[in-house]
Motif scaffolding. Structure first.
Motif, PDB file in Angstrom:
ATOM      1  N   ALA A  33       1.124  -1.642   0.160  1.00 17.59           N
ATOM      2  CA  ALA A  33      -0.266   0.192   0.085  1.00 17.59           C
ATOM      3  C   ALA A  33       1.186   1.107   0.548  1.00 17.59           C
ATOM      4  O   ALA A  33       0.144   2.308  -0.888  1.00 17.59           O
ATOM      5  N   ASN A  34       1.575   1.217   0.808  1.00 19.20           N
ATOM      6  CA  ASN A  34       2.654   2.303   0.792  1.00 19.20           C
ATOM      7  C   ASN A  34       3.719   2.673  -0.216  1.00 19.20           C
ATOM      8  O   ASN A  34       3.393   3.919  -0.893  1.00 19.20           O
ATOM      9  N   LEU A  35       3.898   0.712  -1.434  1.00 21.17           N
ATOM     10  CA  LEU A  35       4.353   1.768  -2.649  1.00 21.17           C
ATOM     11  C   LEU A  35       3.439   2.512  -4.009  1.00 21.17           C
ATOM     12  O   LEU A  35       3.685   3.253  -4.428  1.00 21.17           O
ATOM     13  N   ARG A  36       2.372   2.311  -3.300  1.00 17.55           N
ATOM     14  CA  ARG A  36       1.222   2.361  -4.407  1.00 17.55           C
ATOM     15  C   ARG A  36       0.959   4.061  -3.794  1.00 17.55           C
ATOM     16  O   ARG A  36       0.560   4.507  -4.861  1.00 17.55           O
ATOM     17  N   ASP A  37       0.834   4.318  -2.864  1.00 18.65           N
ATOM     18  CA  ASP A  37       0.841   5.847  -2.189  1.00 18.65           C
ATOM     19  C   ASP A  37       1.779   6.241  -2.550  1.00 18.65           C
ATOM     20  O   ASP A  37       1.556   7.954  -3.016  1.00 18.65           O
ATOM     21  N   LEU A  38       3.569   5.851  -2.873  1.00 18.31           N
ATOM     22  CA  LEU A  38       4.285   7.013  -3.683  1.00 18.31           C
ATOM     23  C   LEU A  38       4.533   6.511  -4.504  1.00 18.31           C
ATOM     24  O   LEU A  38       4.741   8.219  -4.719  1.00 18.31           O
TER      25      LEU A  38
END
Length: 462
Positions: free
Chosen positions: A398-403
């Protein structure tokens, strides 16, 4: 002459962290497995959420001594016999204690996973803690303490936590204890700490590698299913942020007469991964300020001025709260000027960042992720790290997508949120920062004080 059109390189597809399978054992242990075809060295990681605050105040360091002596013999085998068993089965073993908890690493060839898990069972449930081995590790730790004080980077780190955290908080003292507390540790202290805290409840075990043909849940339950559950209340300390010193916003100069280099640690309170607005902008912010040789700090202090080989900045989240740190060394003759530039660059974040800077940070963090997590051990390390943070690797994805959505506005908002929470630059340059300097105080104190960045306290080691 035939002209060939240059091929169009498509952007990479969004990458996801490998999906794991989760199993909960009756004794409170959680197993997470990741099948990584073709990787025949299986990585086993265990995260046990015991807090350093659980250590007796006069025996701080006992958790670290315990971790170091877990494999120094069991009820069935002497230390020498157990070492030979690990070697014979091709098992690499390691254990360590940190703020997040106790971590155990085990790597073994696929065919020996079952006997390796039995050795892990013995380590966890029936360690012998021989008096001679505990005494040896105590002596080793005391020698390390002396060595750490002699190395400028370690000495700066010790002084930073002492200044930054409240004196009554465990975080203000070394993870491995002090000379006074470690010297008092006995075999009985180690055994008692193990009996109370090394229990199955709340533990996460991660197994990664080529798992085809292996029934990992059955193997793990056979080995660790009989491990005592123990109480859940041991996690009480993990739910609270460390207490900060009320006078942390100051400069401490550790005197090292004749030093040809000066070591800096500059820090301020930072967020944890639950921060409002999302965690993704903060690694980018750290990268842009000082996360690479192309970052703002090195562009000035290394490339333009030639003062340093490199200085790095990063946000370091804990389960609750966190810290932003900038650390590195400079030429001694540039001490005051380097400090002025460092504070200027760090506080300059309030003026915003360019699209190019943000894109370089986003691209580096996101596009290197497939390589960073390409091996079984890296997957296992990330999974157990997330578990000790109270999360799963769904957060990593999820954090990589939000990045991908991080832009100038989000990074600027993240810096503003960080600066406001830390009180950075509120009244004057240097406000809000905890600054530790290790170097020649006699030569540079006057120039540092003249910068007007705050009161300076000089510390002289015996």
């Amino acid at each position: 002459m035939t002209t060939v059109a240059r091929p169009v390189v498509a952007p990479p597809e969004p990458w996801e962290f490998p999906e794991g399978a989760t199993y909960d054992l009756p004794n409170g242990l959680r197993l997470v497995t990741y099948d990584v075809p073709g990787q025949y060295v299986v990585s086993v990681r265990l995260g046990l959420p015991v807090s350093l605050r659980d250590e007796p105040r006069d025996r701080e360091g006992v958790a670290s001594i315990m971790a170091r002596t877990l494999d120094e013999g069991t009820e069935q085998h002497t230390a020498e016999e157990f070492a030979r068993l690990l070697e014979r089965k091709g098992v690499s073993f390691g254990a360590g204690m940190a703020d997040a908890g106790l971590s155990i690493d085990l790597d073994v060839v696929k065919g020996n996973l079952e006997p390796a898990l039995d050795l892990l069972r013995q380590i966890l449930t029936e360690p012998a803690f021989p008096t001679s081995e505990v005494a040896r590790q105590v002596r080793t730790r005391i020698a390390e303490i002396e060595q750490e004080r002699s190395i400028a980077a370690h000495r700066a780190g010790l002084e930073f936590v002492r200044t930054f955290y409240a004196p009554e908080d465990r975080s203000s003292r070394p993870t491995g204890g002090t000379r006074e507390t470690v010297s008092s540790i006995t075999r009985d202290d180690v055994a008692a700490f193990h009996a109370e805290h090394v229990v199955a409840s709340g533990v996460t075990v991660v197994v990664t590698g080529d798992l085809s043909g292996l029934d990992v849940p059955v193997l793990v339950e056979a080995a660790l299913g009989g491990w005592a559950k123990g109480p859940r209340q041991r996690e009480r300390h993990l739910q609270h942020a460390a207490a900060l010193a009320p006078d942390r916003g100051r400069i401490v100069f550790v005197s090292r007469p004749g030093s040809v280099q000066t070591e800096f640690v500059i820090g301020a309170p930072g967020p944890d991964r639950s921060v409002e607005g999302g965690w993704a902008p903060y690694p980018v912010l750290g990268f842009v300020l000082g996360g690479s040789p192309n970052a703002r700090i090195d562009a000035v202090l290394r490339e333009e001025k030639g003062y340093t080989y490199g200085i790095r900045s990063s946000f370091r989240p804990r389960r609750r709260g966190g810290v932003f740190l900038t650390s590195g060394s400079v030429r001694a003759d540039s001490t005051a000027e380097s400090l002025r530039l460092l504070v200027e660059i760090l506080e300059g974040g309030r003026n915003g960042f360019s699209d190019k800077e943000i894109r370089s940070g986003v691209d580096f963090i996101s596009k290197t992720a497939p390589g960073r997590y390409a091996t079984a051990d890296a997957i296992a390390d990330e999974a157990v790290g997330m578990a000790l943070d109270g999360r799963t690797t769904a957060f990593t994805t999820a954090n990589l997508r939000d990045l991908a959505t991080v832009d100038r506005a989000r990074v600027a908002a993240a810096f503003a949120h960080f600066a406001e929470g830390a009180g950075i630059g509120v009244d004057a340059p240097g406000a809000g920062w905890t600054i530790v300097i290790v170097g020649d105080a006699a030569a540079h104190l006057e120039a540092v004080e003249a910068l007007g960045l705050g009161a300076v306290t000089v510390v002289t080691d015996p």
